[in-house]
Design a protein around this motif. Structure first.
Motif, mmCIF file in Angstrom:
data_model
loop_
_atom_site.group_PDB
_atom_site.id
_atom_site.type_symbol
_atom_site.label_atom_id
_atom_site.label_comp_id
_atom_site.label_asym_id
_atom_site.label_seq_id
_atom_site.Cartn_x
_atom_site.Cartn_y
_atom_site.Cartn_z
ATOM 1 N N ASN A 1 0.724 -12.432 -0.402
ATOM 2 C CA ASN A 1 1.624 -11.600 -1.369
ATOM 3 C C ASN A 1 2.798 -11.394 -0.343
ATOM 4 N N ILE A 2 3.686 -10.701 -0.700
ATOM 5 C CA ILE A 2 4.949 -10.685 -0.110
ATOM 6 C C ILE A 2 4.800 -10.086 1.399
ATOM 7 N N PHE A 3 3.925 -9.012 1.412
ATOM 8 C CA PHE A 3 3.826 -8.377 2.519
ATOM 9 C C PHE A 3 3.133 -9.440 3.687
ATOM 10 N N GLU A 4 2.033 -10.086 3.232
ATOM 11 C CA GLU A 4 1.571 -10.938 4.148
ATOM 12 C C GLU A 4 2.462 -12.272 4.368
ATOM 13 N N LEU A 5 3.027 -12.751 3.642
ATOM 14 C CA LEU A 5 4.124 -13.753 3.878
ATOM 15 C C LEU A 5 5.284 -13.449 4.818
ATOM 16 N N ILE A 6 5.772 -12.340 4.666
ATOM 17 C CA ILE A 6 7.038 -12.078 5.441
ATOM 18 C C ILE A 6 6.564 -12.172 7.001
ATOM 19 N N GLN A 7 5.060 -11.481 7.295
ATOM 20 C CA GLN A 7 4.641 -11.428 8.671
ATOM 21 C C GLN A 7 4.341 -12.985 8.975
ATOM 22 N N THR A 8 3.876 -13.871 8.015
ATOM 23 C CA THR A 8 3.551 -15.151 8.425
ATOM 24 C C THR A 8 4.867 -15.867 8.620
ATOM 25 N N ALA A 9 5.759 -15.835 7.923
ATOM 26 C CA ALA A 9 7.321 -16.296 8.526
ATOM 27 C C ALA A 9 7.598 -16.118 9.444
ATOM 28 N N LEU B 1 6.576 -5.954 -16.458
ATOM 29 C CA LEU B 1 5.690 -6.596 -17.218
ATOM 30 C C LEU B 1 4.284 -6.564 -16.609
ATOM 31 N N CYS B 2 3.397 -6.586 -17.675
ATOM 32 C CA CYS B 2 1.826 -6.450 -17.280
ATOM 33 C C CYS B 2 1.642 -7.993 -16.602
ATOM 34 N N SER B 3 1.008 -7.890 -15.519
ATOM 35 C CA SER B 3 0.022 -9.012 -14.925
ATOM 36 C C SER B 3 -1.141 -9.017 -15.315
ATOM 37 N N ASN B 4 -1.885 -10.240 -14.829
ATOM 38 C CA ASN B 4 -3.416 -10.650 -15.330
ATOM 39 C C ASN B 4 -3.999 -9.798 -14.382
ATOM 40 N N ASP B 5 -3.429 -9.452 -13.082
ATOM 41 C CA ASP B 5 -4.285 -8.466 -11.880
ATOM 42 C C ASP B 5 -4.534 -7.215 -12.106
ATOM 43 N N THR B 6 -5.626 -6.591 -11.827
ATOM 44 C CA THR B 6 -5.805 -5.232 -12.084
ATOM 45 C C THR B 6 -6.006 -4.396 -10.751
ATOM 46 N N ILE B 7 -6.016 -3.291 -10.646
ATOM 47 C CA ILE B 7 -6.292 -2.466 -9.299
ATOM 48 C C ILE B 7 -7.390 -2.889 -8.528
ATOM 49 N N ASN B 8 -8.387 -3.599 -8.994
ATOM 50 C CA ASN B 8 -9.544 -4.082 -8.219
ATOM 51 C C ASN B 8 -9.082 -5.456 -7.569
ATOM 52 N N ASP B 9 -7.795 -5.947 -8.001
ATOM 53 C CA ASP B 9 -7.423 -7.253 -7.184
ATOM 54 C C ASP B 9 -6.353 -6.701 -6.015
ATOM 55 N N VAL B 10 -6.231 -5.394 -5.803
ATOM 56 C CA VAL B 10 -5.506 -5.035 -4.663
ATOM 57 C C VAL B 10 -6.026 -5.402 -3.508
ATOM 58 N N ASP B 11 -5.148 -5.870 -2.586
ATOM 59 C CA ASP B 11 -5.839 -5.940 -1.056
ATOM 60 C C ASP B 11 -5.401 -4.657 -0.316
ATOM 61 N N GLU B 12 -6.434 -4.066 -0.209
ATOM 62 C CA GLU B 12 -6.483 -2.627 0.344
ATOM 63 C C GLU B 12 -6.139 -2.808 1.964
ATOM 64 N N ASN B 13 -6.196 -3.654 2.455
ATOM 65 C CA ASN B 13 -5.812 -3.726 3.906
ATOM 66 C C ASN B 13 -4.346 -3.822 4.045
ATOM 67 N N VAL B 14 -3.698 -4.483 3.049
ATOM 68 C CA VAL B 14 -2.427 -4.543 3.045
ATOM 69 C C VAL B 14 -1.682 -3.252 2.525
ATOM 70 N N LEU B 15 -2.179 -2.756 1.349
ATOM 71 C CA LEU B 15 -1.758 -1.436 0.922
ATOM 72 C C LEU B 15 -2.029 -0.312 1.858
ATOM 73 N N LYS B 16 -2.865 -0.167 2.741
ATOM 74 C CA LYS B 16 -2.990 0.767 3.589
ATOM 75 C C LYS B 16 -2.239 0.613 4.945
ATOM 76 N N PHE B 17 -1.665 -0.943 5.166
ATOM 77 C CA PHE B 17 -0.666 -1.018 6.277
ATOM 78 C C PHE B 17 0.608 -0.569 5.585
ATOM 79 N N PHE B 18 0.902 -0.807 4.596
ATOM 80 C CA PHE B 18 2.120 -0.375 3.900
ATOM 81 C C PHE B 18 2.265 1.175 3.953
ATOM 82 N N PHE B 19 1.149 1.907 3.715
ATOM 83 C CA PHE B 19 0.971 3.202 3.493
ATOM 84 C C PHE B 19 1.306 3.922 4.692
ATOM 85 N N LYS B 20 0.513 3.453 6.035
ATOM 86 C CA LYS B 20 0.841 3.829 7.320
ATOM 87 C C LYS B 20 2.335 3.680 7.910
ATOM 88 N N LEU B 21 3.026 2.551 7.424
ATOM 89 C CA LEU B 21 4.464 2.086 7.799
ATOM 90 C C LEU B 21 5.472 3.416 6.987
#
Length: 401
Positions: free
Chosen positions: A184-192, A95-115
């Motif tokens: 977000n999920i990626f941040e909170l997994i690391q925080t937990a 389903l569509c959220s209110n967030d757009t591609i401009n709301d993406v945390d690119e540091n987290v996305l790049k972290f995922f991309f590297k992994l």
């Protein structure tokens, strides 16, 4: 057909197909449109009814049933509620959220991309935010908005909450630390994971010139359950993921109801196929090698704890479930060597379960209650343990020296 599979057949008249079609049309909601065929099996006449539907749950005469062994049982209101929520969740991620591609945390996305590239589970490609999000099925059809899965995984608008707490007592009563973290999920997994590592005990093992830090609970087992709690949560239900560190255990809460009629041990012992609640989210975590094949994490966690003699247990609730890891006491003090064997046994049982009663100890040690009372009095007189609270609702506390 009999319960053992023997074909009995039935009498088929001129109107049988029409009658079956009419009954299905009248009784089942939402309406389905089946294909009805006449078949002959073992020289017996049967009717084959085939239909496909994606609008679960379906009712018959306004009631909802599930098949158990050889009979149909009506669903309870709670079971029906869970079934409806799980059915809705199949579409929730897209389903569509209110967030757009401009709301993406690119540091987290790049972290995922590297992994994902390093794991070789994502084909090598040049990093491009839009192409990557589209490839991961995280964009809504307008290619502008994130869908719900994309928002939960990578939004910088902190879409979900994680509750963290350290407690002084074995009950949820006195806190030495408590906070709620948004992310977000990626941040909170690391925080937990970091929070647990910082709030459990570690021992030191010296091997020659090498120092090795050993956690009281296997870190990989904790990580498996933490990741599981984010991968399979019900995100359309307003609830927190939660981690509580007690003196005697670490508790991890997943705000997603465990499937009915099964337990974690069923998945471990019977190799059941995992029911994936969030397919898109799980796929992204798999590509990053944060999870392996779905359904293996629980078994791995139990095996790791079993190897270290750590008790791991679970508790189901209406809207979620807890996993509990028992904590070792790595600060074993010198006075233990001066205790009698029965005193050592009783002290160890108190460490495992501070709420254990005198009669409970008597049952565990196969001694009578009067003997247990003498042992407890001895430990108290030696200033090793003390009683906190009333006899009925209190607990034992080891006095650190």
């Amino acid at each position: 057909m009999k319960n053992d599979g023997e074909v009995c057949g039935l009498n088929i008249g001129d109107s049988t197909e029409r009658d079956i079609s009419r009954k299905i049309f009248e009784k089942i909601r939402p309406q389905i449109y089946p294909t009805i065929e006449l078949k002959n099996i073992d020289n017996k006449n049967v009717i084959k009814v085939t239909f496909i539907g994606s609008s679960k749950p379906y009712s018959a005469d306004g009631k909802y049933y599930m098949r158990v062994a050889d009979e149909s049982r009506e669903l309870t209101p709670q079971e029906l509620s869970i079934l409806i929520m799980n059915s809705f969740n199949q579409d929730f991620e897209r389903l569509c959220s209110n967030d757009t591609i401009n709301d993406v945390d690119e540091n987290v996305l790049k972290f995922f991309f590297k992994l994902a590239i390093n794991s070789k589970r994502l084909n090598n490609m040049v990093y491009d935010k839009v192409i990557l999000l589209r490839k991961l099925d995280l964009l809504y059809m307008d290619d502008v908005h994130l869908n719900n899965a994309g928002r939960l995984l990578f939004s910088k608008n902190m879409p979900i909450k994680l509750k963290l707490a350290t407690l002084v007592t074995p009950e949820k009563r006195t806190f030495s630390d408590m906070k709620i973290i948004d992310g977000n999920i990626f941040e909170l997994i690391q925080t937990a994971q970091k929070y647990v590592e910082e709030h459990i005990n570690w021992s030191i093992k010296i091997d020659g010139l090498t120092r090795k830090d050993i956690p009281e609970i296997p870190i990989e087992a904790l990580r498996e359950i933490i990741v599981n709690s984010f991968a399979h949560a019900n995100y359309y239900v307003s609830s927190y993921n939660e981690i509580d560190i007690y003196p005697n255990r670490a508790a991890i809460y997943n705000p997603g109801a465990f499937p009915d009629n099964v337990t974690p041990l069923d998945y471990i012992n019977n190799n059941l196929s995992s029911k994936i609640r969030n397919k898109i989210i799980c796929n992204v975590l798999y590509l990053a090698k944060i999870i392996e094949s779905v359904g293996t994490g629980l078994k791995r966690a139990y095996e790791l704890c079993d190897n270290e003699n750590i008790d791991i247990s679970y508790e189901k609730e209406n809207d979620g479930f807890w996993f509990f890891f028992s904590r070792k006491n790595n600060n074993i003090t010198d006075y233990v060597s001066d205790l009698s064997e029965i005193e050592k046994i009783v002290l160890e049982e108190i460490r495992k379960n501070p709420q254990v009663t005198r009669d409970g100890l008597a049952n565990i040690t196969k001694r009578n209650s009067r003997t247990m009372q003498r042992v407890l009095n001895s430990l108290k007189n030696k200033n090793i343990i003390k009683r906190v609270g009333a006899n009925r609702n209190g607990y034992w506390e080891e006095i650190k020296k």
